[in-house]
Write a protein that holds these residues in place. Sequence first.
Motif, PDB file in Angstrom:
ATOM      1  N   ALA A  25       0.974  -1.020  -0.071  1.00  0.00           N
ATOM      2  CA  ALA A  25      -0.064   0.171   0.208  1.00  0.00           C
ATOM      3  C   ALA A  25       0.878   1.129   0.006  1.00  0.00           C
ATOM      4  O   ALA A  25       0.447   2.286  -0.653  1.00  0.00           O
ATOM      5  N   ALA A  26       1.873   1.428   0.769  1.00  0.00           N
ATOM      6  CA  ALA A  26       2.853   2.542   0.689  1.00  0.00           C
ATOM      7  C   ALA A  26       3.687   2.527  -0.252  1.00  0.00           C
ATOM      8  O   ALA A  26       4.310   1.647  -1.077  1.00  0.00           O
ATOM      9  N   ALA A  27       3.802   3.700  -0.909  1.00  0.00           N
ATOM     10  CA  ALA A  27       4.574   3.923  -2.034  1.00  0.00           C
ATOM     11  C   ALA A  27       6.279   4.059  -1.748  1.00  0.00           C
ATOM     12  O   ALA A  27       6.548   4.217  -0.424  1.00  0.00           O
ATOM     13  N   PRO A  28       6.852   3.487  -2.625  1.00  0.00           N
ATOM     14  CA  PRO A  28       8.369   2.970  -2.359  1.00  0.00           C
ATOM     15  C   PRO A  28       9.012   4.588  -1.984  1.00  0.00           C
ATOM     16  O   PRO A  28       8.559   5.440  -2.489  1.00  0.00           O
ATOM     17  N   SER A  29      10.133   4.385  -1.233  1.00  0.00           N
ATOM     18  CA  SER A  29      10.762   5.705  -0.763  1.00  0.00           C
ATOM     19  C   SER A  29      11.433   6.502  -1.983  1.00  0.00           C
ATOM     20  O   SER A  29      11.456   7.686  -1.904  1.00  0.00           O
ATOM     21  N   ASN A  30      11.639   5.743  -2.809  1.00  0.00           N
ATOM     22  CA  ASN A  30      12.183   6.414  -4.038  1.00  0.00           C
ATOM     23  C   ASN A  30      11.267   6.981  -5.162  1.00  0.00           C
ATOM     24  O   ASN A  30      11.525   7.248  -6.423  1.00  0.00           O
ATOM     25  N   SER A  31       9.925   6.736  -4.913  1.00  0.00           N
ATOM     26  CA  SER A  31       8.971   7.244  -5.805  1.00  0.00           C
ATOM     27  C   SER A  31       8.883   8.749  -5.828  1.00  0.00           C
ATOM     28  O   SER A  31       9.481   9.485  -4.788  1.00  0.00           O
ATOM     29  N   ASP A  32       7.658   9.142  -6.519  1.00  0.00           N
ATOM     30  CA  ASP A  32       7.441  10.777  -6.505  1.00  0.00           C
ATOM     31  C   ASP A  32       6.251  11.121  -5.517  1.00  0.00           C
ATOM     32  O   ASP A  32       5.790  12.142  -5.643  1.00  0.00           O
ATOM     33  N   VAL A  33       5.845  10.010  -4.873  1.00  0.00           N
ATOM     34  CA  VAL A  33       4.780  10.232  -3.856  1.00  0.00           C
ATOM     35  C   VAL A  33       5.394  10.934  -2.626  1.00  0.00           C
ATOM     36  O   VAL A  33       6.303  10.248  -2.102  1.00  0.00           O
ATOM     37  N   VAL A  34       4.909  11.798  -2.045  1.00  0.00           N
ATOM     38  CA  VAL A  34       5.490  12.538  -0.988  1.00  0.00           C
ATOM     39  C   VAL A  34       4.939  12.256   0.359  1.00  0.00           C
ATOM     40  O   VAL A  34       3.555  11.839   0.235  1.00  0.00           O
ATOM     41  N   LYS A  35       5.637  11.675   1.304  1.00  0.00           N
ATOM     42  CA  LYS A  35       4.837  11.146   2.458  1.00  0.00           C
ATOM     43  C   LYS A  35       4.652  12.209   3.212  1.00  0.00           C
ATOM     44  O   LYS A  35       5.754  13.129   3.785  1.00  0.00           O
ATOM     45  N   LEU A  36       3.384  12.420   3.738  1.00  0.00           N
ATOM     46  CA  LEU A  36       3.176  13.660   4.915  1.00  0.00           C
ATOM     47  C   LEU A  36       2.795  13.152   6.266  1.00  0.00           C
ATOM     48  O   LEU A  36       2.266  11.870   6.334  1.00  0.00           O
ATOM     49  N   THR A  37       3.091  13.912   7.166  1.00  0.00           N
ATOM     50  CA  THR A  37       2.627  13.570   8.591  1.00  0.00           C
ATOM     51  C   THR A  37       2.145  14.835   9.119  1.00  0.00           C
ATOM     52  O   THR A  37       2.130  15.858   8.501  1.00  0.00           O
ATOM     53  N   SER A  38       1.773  14.584  10.407  1.00  0.00           N
ATOM     54  CA  SER A  38       1.137  16.063  10.940  1.00  0.00           C
ATOM     55  C   SER A  38       2.157  17.099  11.040  1.00  0.00           C
ATOM     56  O   SER A  38       1.621  18.089  11.439  1.00  0.00           O
ATOM     57  N   GLU A  39       3.350  16.699  10.970  1.00  0.00           N
ATOM     58  CA  GLU A  39       4.638  17.716  11.189  1.00  0.00           C
ATOM     59  C   GLU A  39       4.556  18.574  10.002  1.00  0.00           C
ATOM     60  O   GLU A  39       4.897  19.799  10.036  1.00  0.00           O
ATOM     61  N   ASN A  40       4.291  17.956   8.710  1.00  0.00           N
ATOM     62  CA  ASN A  40       4.730  18.728   7.648  1.00  0.00           C
ATOM     63  C   ASN A  40       3.251  19.001   6.734  1.00  0.00           C
ATOM     64  O   ASN A  40       3.419  19.670   5.565  1.00  0.00           O
ATOM     65  N   PHE A  41       2.156  18.350   7.151  1.00  0.00           N
ATOM     66  CA  PHE A  41       1.291  18.280   6.422  1.00  0.00           C
ATOM     67  C   PHE A  41       0.575  20.001   5.970  1.00  0.00           C
ATOM     68  O   PHE A  41       0.403  20.206   4.957  1.00  0.00           O
ATOM     69  N   GLU A  42       0.463  20.808   7.056  1.00  0.00           N
ATOM     70  CA  GLU A  42       0.014  21.952   6.884  1.00  0.00           C
ATOM     71  C   GLU A  42       0.932  22.856   5.859  1.00  0.00           C
ATOM     72  O   GLU A  42       0.529  23.650   4.910  1.00  0.00           O
ATOM     73  N   SER A  43       2.074  22.821   6.202  1.00  0.00           N
ATOM     74  CA  SER A  43       3.206  23.704   5.607  1.00  0.00           C
ATOM     75  C   SER A  43       3.210  23.242   3.910  1.00  0.00           C
ATOM     76  O   SER A  43       3.581  24.038   3.251  1.00  0.00           O
ATOM     77  N   PHE A  44       3.097  22.084   3.743  1.00  0.00           N
ATOM     78  CA  PHE A  44       3.073  21.373   2.594  1.00  0.00           C
ATOM     79  C   PHE A  44       2.026  21.912   1.495  1.00  0.00           C
ATOM     80  O   PHE A  44       2.357  22.257   0.437  1.00  0.00           O
ATOM     81  N   ILE A  45       0.937  21.818   2.161  1.00  0.00           N
ATOM     82  CA  ILE A  45      -0.310  22.393   1.387  1.00  0.00           C
ATOM     83  C   ILE A  45      -0.194  23.615   1.016  1.00  0.00           C
ATOM     84  O   ILE A  45      -0.519  24.298  -0.067  1.00  0.00           O
ATOM     85  N   LYS A  46       0.467  24.595   2.072  1.00  0.00           N
ATOM     86  CA  LYS A  46       0.281  26.074   1.646  1.00  0.00           C
ATOM     87  C   LYS A  46       1.438  26.375   0.736  1.00  0.00           C
ATOM     88  O   LYS A  46       1.343  27.600   0.304  1.00  0.00           O
ATOM     89  N   GLU A  47       2.336  25.477   0.546  1.00  0.00           N
ATOM     90  CA  GLU A  47       3.595  25.775  -0.407  1.00  0.00           C
ATOM     91  C   GLU A  47       3.239  25.080  -2.025  1.00  0.00           C
ATOM     92  O   GLU A  47       4.005  25.378  -2.879  1.00  0.00           O
ATOM     93  N   HIS A  48       2.145  24.257  -2.013  1.00  0.00           N
ATOM     94  CA  HIS A  48       1.965  23.527  -3.155  1.00  0.00           C
ATOM     95  C   HIS A  48       0.566  24.135  -3.603  1.00  0.00           C
ATOM     96  O   HIS A  48      -0.574  23.498  -2.764  1.00  0.00           O
ATOM     97  N   PRO A  49       0.080  24.279  -5.016  1.00  0.00           N
ATOM     98  CA  PRO A  49      -0.998  24.835  -5.441  1.00  0.00           C
ATOM     99  C   PRO A  49      -2.051  23.762  -5.599  1.00  0.00           C
ATOM    100  O   PRO A  49      -3.320  23.722  -5.487  1.00  0.00           O
ATOM    101  N   LEU A  50      -1.673  22.380  -6.043  1.00  0.00           N
ATOM    102  CA  LEU A  50      -2.670  21.360  -6.144  1.00  0.00           C
ATOM    103  C   LEU A  50      -1.747  19.956  -5.826  1.00  0.00           C
ATOM    104  O   LEU A  50      -0.963  19.639  -6.295  1.00  0.00           O
ATOM    105  N   VAL A  51      -2.627  19.365  -4.811  1.00  0.00           N
ATOM    106  CA  VAL A  51      -2.032  18.341  -4.110  1.00  0.00           C
ATOM    107  C   VAL A  51      -3.446  17.110  -3.889  1.00  0.00           C
ATOM    108  O   VAL A  51      -4.232  17.637  -3.486  1.00  0.00           O
ATOM    109  N   LEU A  52      -2.964  15.839  -4.340  1.00  0.00           N
ATOM    110  CA  LEU A  52      -3.944  14.943  -4.109  1.00  0.00           C
ATOM    111  C   LEU A  52      -3.310  14.101  -3.080  1.00  0.00           C
ATOM    112  O   LEU A  52      -2.236  13.530  -3.312  1.00  0.00           O
ATOM    113  N   THR A  53      -4.141  13.778  -2.254  1.00  0.00           N
ATOM    114  CA  THR A  53      -3.565  13.198  -0.922  1.00  0.00           C
ATOM    115  C   THR A  53      -4.380  11.775  -0.831  1.00  0.00           C
ATOM    116  O   THR A  53      -5.681  11.698  -0.379  1.00  0.00           O
ATOM    117  N   GLU A  54      -3.530  10.825  -0.515  1.00  0.00           N
ATOM    118  CA  GLU A  54      -4.256   9.475  -0.233  1.00  0.00           C
ATOM    119  C   GLU A  54      -4.192   9.296   1.354  1.00  0.00           C
ATOM    120  O   GLU A  54      -3.042   9.423   1.650  1.00  0.00           O
TER     121      GLU A  54
END
Length: 517
Positions: A25-54
């Motif tokens: 289920a988890a994308a490989p670490s070397n893929s282009d899928v970004v792993k988000l956590t509670s620590e970086n979630f809000e800052s990441f969304i504020k920095e990127h205009p269009l994000v699809l999150t699973e």
Amino acid sequence: MLLNKSVYQLASLLTFVVGAQAQEAAAPSNSDVVKLTSENFESFIKEHPLVLTEFFAPWCGHCKNLAPHYVEAASILKDKDITLAQIDCTEEQDLCMGQGIGGYPSLKIFKDHDLDNALEYDGGRTTESIVAYMIKQSLPAVQEVESKEKFEELIKEAEQPVVVFNGDASLNETFSKAANKLFNEFSFVSYPESKSVLAVYLPNEDEPIVFKGEQKSLEDDVDALEAWVKVEGLPYFGEVNGETFASYVESGLPLAYFFYNNDEEKEEYLAFFTKLGKEYRGKLNFAGLDAGKFGKHAENLNMKEQFPLFAVHNMSSNLKYGLSQLADEEFEKLTEPTKLNTKDITKLVDDILAGKAEAIVKSEEIPDTQESAVIKIVGKNHDDIINDSKKDVLVKYYAPWCGHCRRLAPIYEELANVIASDDKASKSVVIGDIDATENDVPGVPLEGYPTVFLYPAGKNAEPVLFDQPRTLESLLAFIQKHGGSKLNTEKILEKYEAEKKAADEEKGDGENEHDEL
């Protein structure tokens, strides 16, 4: 429109097959899928205009099926400034709860750095579907194209049907509303140089499909424009799978299935079915179905699993048609697949549209005798019974496995006994039931089991749905209120209960006398 059981069965089959291959289920670490956590979630969304999150769980089977498509889509979309991310809800429980995640995988779209108004992703779960859906999210609902060169380039590269209008001010508002509703299924383009007020360009087709009706019929009617687009936006000969099935249902047209054994066989009939698709446009949809994956659906169409196969399903009326098939023994002796006669297919289609074709009705045999006061109805005699204009006909449509049906059964049996106890009632009311899993009931909208309809005497074509508490008293009151026989069911019940009480007392006295002897 109400979906009948065959539609639900195919939808379930498509879903099951699509999810047949499990991955991590988890994308490989070397893929282009970004792993988000509670620590970086809000800052990441504020920095990127269009994000699809699973939002996923490692043990989730559907998440595993999605994984390879999600990873591949992330790689394709990276250069378009569209990011795909993942959040492991087994590790980030508070974050997932805050986002209202109720199941896995849940896919949400964050646009324009907006954390509070995420959009639900409701597209397909293949690489192509994800890419097309997310690219659409980056575009306005209606694209405005001025030059001929850009328009031709857009049409050439389009992977979805393109709906084009000429910018006429009288249609502009309706067109924009339709575009906002169908944004994810079609591309909507305003092109002033268009030769027609409205047209649909299908992928890989040279000529557009032009609207030939009155323009005024669309100007203030979004539903009419939407209905036209949903029909004309389908391919002449498409493919039924988990991504496309809903579109065929929503078109409201009968669907003609060509079950094929392999790609070579499909290619052999491609030109023929494409021609039929063009000829019967707006009357019937034609699509292929991979028999290796979805062959079981032939049974839902009342056909044997003998491929190749051609069958038509009118999903509105639940009527099913097909070419004649071989006896099982003959089919088993074949050393290679049979060939479909294209003339027979064309004739069947013509007969269906002319109302001359005989539908294939699944039915148990008509019982020689009735075992209880509840009349057993089957597919072969269903219409004859419910259309008896001299009688009120109450029918319970049930499934043997249904728990609610089993709980209703003794109440329904007693209802039949009450009606049978009165001479007038027994001659003017039919209490029947039918196993809807073993018998077709075309035209009857069954959304669940049990469903009970009353076909009133003299108004049999206007059935009334029973939607009250499932008690004996409610059923009797329902017959009295909506039936054409004008029975006083309260008095009938009082008489029945009095006679039953007297019989029980007499039986008790008889038992006491026997004990004394």
